[in-house]
Write a protein that holds these residues in place. Structure first.
Motif, PDB file in Angstrom:
ATOM      1  N   LEU A   1       0.799  -1.190   0.143  1.00 16.14           N
ATOM      2  CA  LEU A   1       0.137   0.209   0.156  1.00 16.14           C
ATOM      3  C   LEU A   1       0.878   1.076  -0.166  1.00 16.14           C
ATOM      4  N   ILE A   2       2.034   1.263   0.675  1.00 10.99           N
ATOM      5  CA  ILE A   2       2.796   2.497   0.925  1.00 10.99           C
ATOM      6  C   ILE A   2       3.287   2.720  -0.563  1.00 10.99           C
TER       7      ILE A   2
ATOM      8  N   VAL B   1      -3.819   4.730   3.467  1.00 11.55           N
ATOM      9  CA  VAL B   1      -2.651   3.354   3.861  1.00 11.55           C
ATOM     10  C   VAL B   1      -3.294   2.709   5.154  1.00 11.55           C
TER      11      VAL B   1
ATOM     12  N   HIS C   1      -5.188  -0.698   5.294  1.00 14.59           N
ATOM     13  CA  HIS C   1      -4.426  -1.859   5.856  1.00 14.59           C
ATOM     14  C   HIS C   1      -5.322  -2.379   7.125  1.00 14.59           C
TER      15      HIS C   1
END
Length: 257
Positions: free
Chosen positions: A166-167, A175, A179
């Motif tokens: 995701l980063i 994010v 997450h």
């Protein structure tokens, strides 16, 4: 014959033989690590896992940790619900279901091998990707759901590996929120699998509930601090935590008794 105080202690601290000070210390750890995760998006779950592994019987660490993390991630889902990219949940969830099922079938694997593999994947995730800045592909989401869910049945603490996809692809709040949603999905499946395999969660419910409550307070504090954390500092802290976690995994795999 046990005293009333001993019975109360066992009720809230679980059947793992924890003392009052140890139980209180774990509550503080839950508060702190949940705050860390709310600030950085990662890291707290693995730190909590490491502490639990040092004080609880090893056979209960992964399922109990999974239940606590489900509650902790669920609180972040509530806090960051407006920032969750829901389009990623289905593909990741399908992969996670396959991973959990395979992990339940395979049974225990050598812990050092799993730790080194996870550390390698964490470090590999820091390699610059030409797709950074764009949403992860369906294939990447499926493979991440499958692989991390398989690993979490044995080693737990796969949150940083999920966060790694995701980063750099979206903003900080997205994010953290996405997450948390992905990990809530994974932990829910893991708890269902351990229940099917015969793990008795009933006796651990009071302990898990208190840990989740402390984690909720920590997440609320961490969320406020995260809003003051500059984006560049957030990304640097994220990568630093990834490297430290990978180093710890390798160290414990090679040198822990």
């Amino acid at each position: 014959m046990t005293s009333i105080s001993d019975q109360v202690l066992e009720f809230f601290c679980g059947p793992g033989g924890l003392g009052g000070l140890e139980c209180a210390g774990l509550m503080l750890v839950s508060f702190s690590t949940s705050g860390i995760t709310a600030m950085l998006g990662i890291g707290g779950g693995v730190l909590l896992l490491a502490v639990l592994a040092s004080v609880l019987p090893i056979q209960v660490v992964v399922p109990v940790h999974g239940a606590i993390q489900l509650g902790s991630n669920a609180t972040r889902v509530a806090v960051f619900r407006r920032n969750i990219d829901k389009s990623w949940l289905l593909t990741f969830g399908i992969g996670a279901a396959f991973g959990i099922y395979l992990g339940a079938l395979v049974g225990p694997l050598p812990e050092p091998m799993l730790k080194v593999t996870l550390a390698f994947c964490l470090l590999l995730s820091l390699w610059p990707s030409p797709s950074a800045g764009r949403p992860p592909s369906g294939r990447l989401l499926f493979l991440t759901g499958w692989g991390t869910s398989f690993l979490t049945m044995f080693a737990g603490g796969t949150g940083p590996l999920v966060a790694a996809i995701l980063i750099g692809r979206s903003g900080r709040q997205t994010v953290i929120g996405t997450h948390a949603a992905l990990m809530s999905l994974q932990h829910s499946m893991k708890i269902a699998a351990f229940s099917f395999l015969g793990f008795q969660f009933d006796s651990w419910v009071p302990f898990i509930t208190v840990m989740i409550a402390c984690g909720y307070l920590g997440a609320a504090v961490g969320m406020r601090l995260s809003l003051r954390l500059p984006e560049t500092l957030f990304r640097s802290a994220f990568r630093t935590v990834i490297v430290l976690l990978a180093a710890r995994l390798i160290w414990t795999a090679l040198f822990a008794a």
